[in-house]
Enzyme design. Structure first.
Site, PDB file in Angstrom:
ATOM      1  N   ASP A 150      -0.622  -0.562  -9.501  1.00  0.00           N
ATOM      2  CA  ASP A 150      -1.276  -1.084  -8.580  1.00  0.00           C
ATOM      3  C   ASP A 150      -0.232  -2.499  -8.161  1.00  0.00           C
ATOM      4  O   ASP A 150       0.090  -2.697  -8.200  1.00  0.00           O
ATOM      5  CB  ASP A 150      -2.551  -1.846  -9.658  1.00  0.00           C
ATOM      6  CG  ASP A 150      -3.565  -0.278 -10.040  1.00  0.00           C
ATOM      7  OD1 ASP A 150      -3.588   0.982  -9.249  1.00  0.00           O
ATOM      8  OD2 ASP A 150      -4.621  -0.918 -10.787  1.00  0.00           O
ATOM      9  N   LYS A 151      -1.320  -3.249  -6.847  1.00  0.00           N
ATOM     10  CA  LYS A 151      -0.827  -4.425  -6.875  1.00  0.00           C
ATOM     11  C   LYS A 151      -0.653  -4.839  -7.520  1.00  0.00           C
ATOM     12  O   LYS A 151       0.690  -5.789  -7.430  1.00  0.00           O
ATOM     13  CB  LYS A 151      -1.572  -4.388  -5.328  1.00  0.00           C
ATOM     14  CG  LYS A 151      -1.209  -5.190  -4.627  1.00  0.00           C
ATOM     15  CD  LYS A 151      -1.961  -6.785  -3.233  1.00  0.00           C
ATOM     16  CE  LYS A 151      -2.155  -7.715  -3.307  1.00  0.00           C
ATOM     17  NZ  LYS A 151      -2.787  -8.186  -2.432  1.00  0.00           N
TER      18      LYS A 151
END
Length: 339
Positions: A150-151
Site C-alpha cells: 500500500d501507499k
C-alpha cells in the site's frame, strides 16, 4: 436525436479476463469487486448505456460472467495516457543484479500509476533508475513489480528486470514459497503470543476503498491467511510480526481489524481513534502526539525471502524500521516502561 451506441467510437478503459474456475456471477457485481473506485450502480448505468462488453459485445448488468470471458469497459472518450514516464525520484535500493532489484519503499509513495496518481510513483522512479537498460521497458507488463504494498506502508519490494525473472518470481508468489514478514503496531493487548487469522478478503460494500473479512469458504472474496506473533506489549497497544500465507489487498489491515486489533494510526480501518487506554487528558494528548509522529498505518514490510530466478540460491533481506515507525515504537516503549 440520440446517436446510436454502435455509431460512437469507443475506447477501451479497463480489461479483465475471468479465471478458468470462475463461477457464474452477475457482471455488475463481478466488476465492482475489481474496480474499487466505481460503485455497482455506476457499473449498471454503464452497462445500460452499452459500455460494458463481454468478448467484444455489449451486455446488460445481469449478464453472468463465465470462465475465460474477456470483460472490457468501453467509453466514448480516450483513456488517460498511462504510459510510464521516467522520473528522477530517489530510491533506496537494497540489492540489484542483472535479474532483479530489491527496493525499500518509503511510506507515502504510490507504487503504480492510476486513479489520480499518474506521476511520482515507484514505477516512475524505477523507470528512471533503469533508463539506460535497453531491454527494460517500463510499459511492458512482463517486467517490473512482482508484488505491491500500500501507499502508506513502507518496506521491501521485488522488481524483475527480465520477463524470465518475473515469471519465475511470480510462480513463487503463486505457490506460496516466498517468505514475507511485516511489523505492525496494533491497538489493544493481544493476550496470545501467536495466532492465525483466516477469512476471505472482499471489497466492503459500504466503502469501496476498504476491504472486509468474510468467513472461510465464502463464495465472495478471496481466501486469505495471516499468521501473527507478539514481539512486544505496551499495555494499550501491541507490536506484532505478521507473516502472510496469501497476499490480498489490505490483508493485514483488514485481518487485524477483524480480530479487534486495528493497526495504530490506520484511519481507513478505524485505527486513528483512541481505542484503548485511560480517560485522562494527558493520555489523550500522548496518543495524539503519537498520531502526529506516524500519521499513517503503522505497518512495515520488514523481510522478504525467495529463490533467485537465475542462480536458484535462497535470497533473504531485512530492512530497518523507517524513522516515523521507529520513533512511534520508542515513544510507546518509554510510556509503558519497556526497555
Amino acid at each position: 436525436m440520440t446517436q446510436d451506441i454502435e455509431e460512437i467510437e469507443l475506447y477501451e478503459h479497463y480489461r479483465f479476463v475471468a479465471d478458468a474456475g470462475q463461477v457464474a456471477v452477475r457482471i455488475d457485481k463481478w466488476m465492482a469487486e475489481r474496480m474499487p473506485h466505481s460503485s455497482r450502480n455506476r457499473i449498471q448505468t454503464a452497462a445500460d448505456a452499452g459500455f460494458i462488453h463481454a468478448n467484444g459485445k455489449p451486455v446488460k448488468s445481469n449478464y453472468k460472467v463465465r470462465p475465460g470471458d474477456v470483460i472490457t469497459l468501453m467509453l466514448d472518450r480516450p483513456h488517460h495516457d498511462t504510459s510510464i514516464v521516467a522520473e528522477d525520484i530517489p530510491l533506496d535500493v537494497v540489492y540489484e543484479d542483472d535479474c532483479l532489484i530489491i527496493i525499500n519503499k518509503v511510506a507515502g509513495m504510490v507504487v503504480h500509476p492510476g486513479c489520480g496518481n499518474f506521476t511520482g510513483t515507484l514505477v516512475n522512479a524505477i523507470a528512471y533508475h533503469l533508463r539506460d537498460l535497453e531491454t527494460y521497458d517500463p510499459n511492458d507488463p512482463e517486467v517490473g513489480l512482482v508484488h505491491r504494498i500500500d501507499k502508506d506502508t513502507s518496506g521491501l519490494l521485488i522488481v524483475a528486470k527480465t520477463p524470465e525473472a518475473k515469471t519465475e518470481l511470480g510462480a513463487q508468489f503463486f505457490n506460496k514459497t516466498t517468505h514475507r514478514s511485516y511489523n505492525a503496531l496494533v491497538w489493544g493487548n493481544i493476550v496470545e503470543d501467536k495466532g492465525r487469522i483466516e477469512g476471505n478478503i472482499a471489497r466492503d460494500p459500504k466503502d469501496r476503498l476498504r476491504m472486509t473479512v468474510l468467513p472461510p469458504g465464502s463464495e465472495e472474496g478471496k481466501p486469505a491467511v495471516t499468521h501473527y506473533r507478539v514481539l512486544e506489549r505496551y499495555g494499550y497497544v501491541t507490536l506484532v510480526e505478521c507473516i502472510l500465507e496469501t497476499g490480498r489487498t489490505h490483508q493485514i489491515r483488514a485481518h487485524m481489524k477483524h480480530i479487534g486489533h486495528p493497526l495504530f494510526s490506520d484511519e481507513r480501518y478505524g485505527g486513528m481513534e483512541i481505542l484503548r487506554g485511560e480517560r485522562t487528558g494527558s493520555y489523550r494528548q500522548f496518543v495524539q502526539n503519537c498520531f502526529k509522529l506516524c500519521p499513517r498505518q503503522a505497518l512495515h514490510a520488514k523481510t522478504i525471502g525467495f529463490v533467485h530466478p537465475k542462480t536458484h540460491e535462497q535470497m533473504d533481506f531485512d530492512s530497518e524500521w523507517p524513522e516515523d515507525f521507529a520513533a512511534l515504537i520508542n515513544k510507546w516503549r518509554k510510556y509503558s516502561g519497556v526497555n
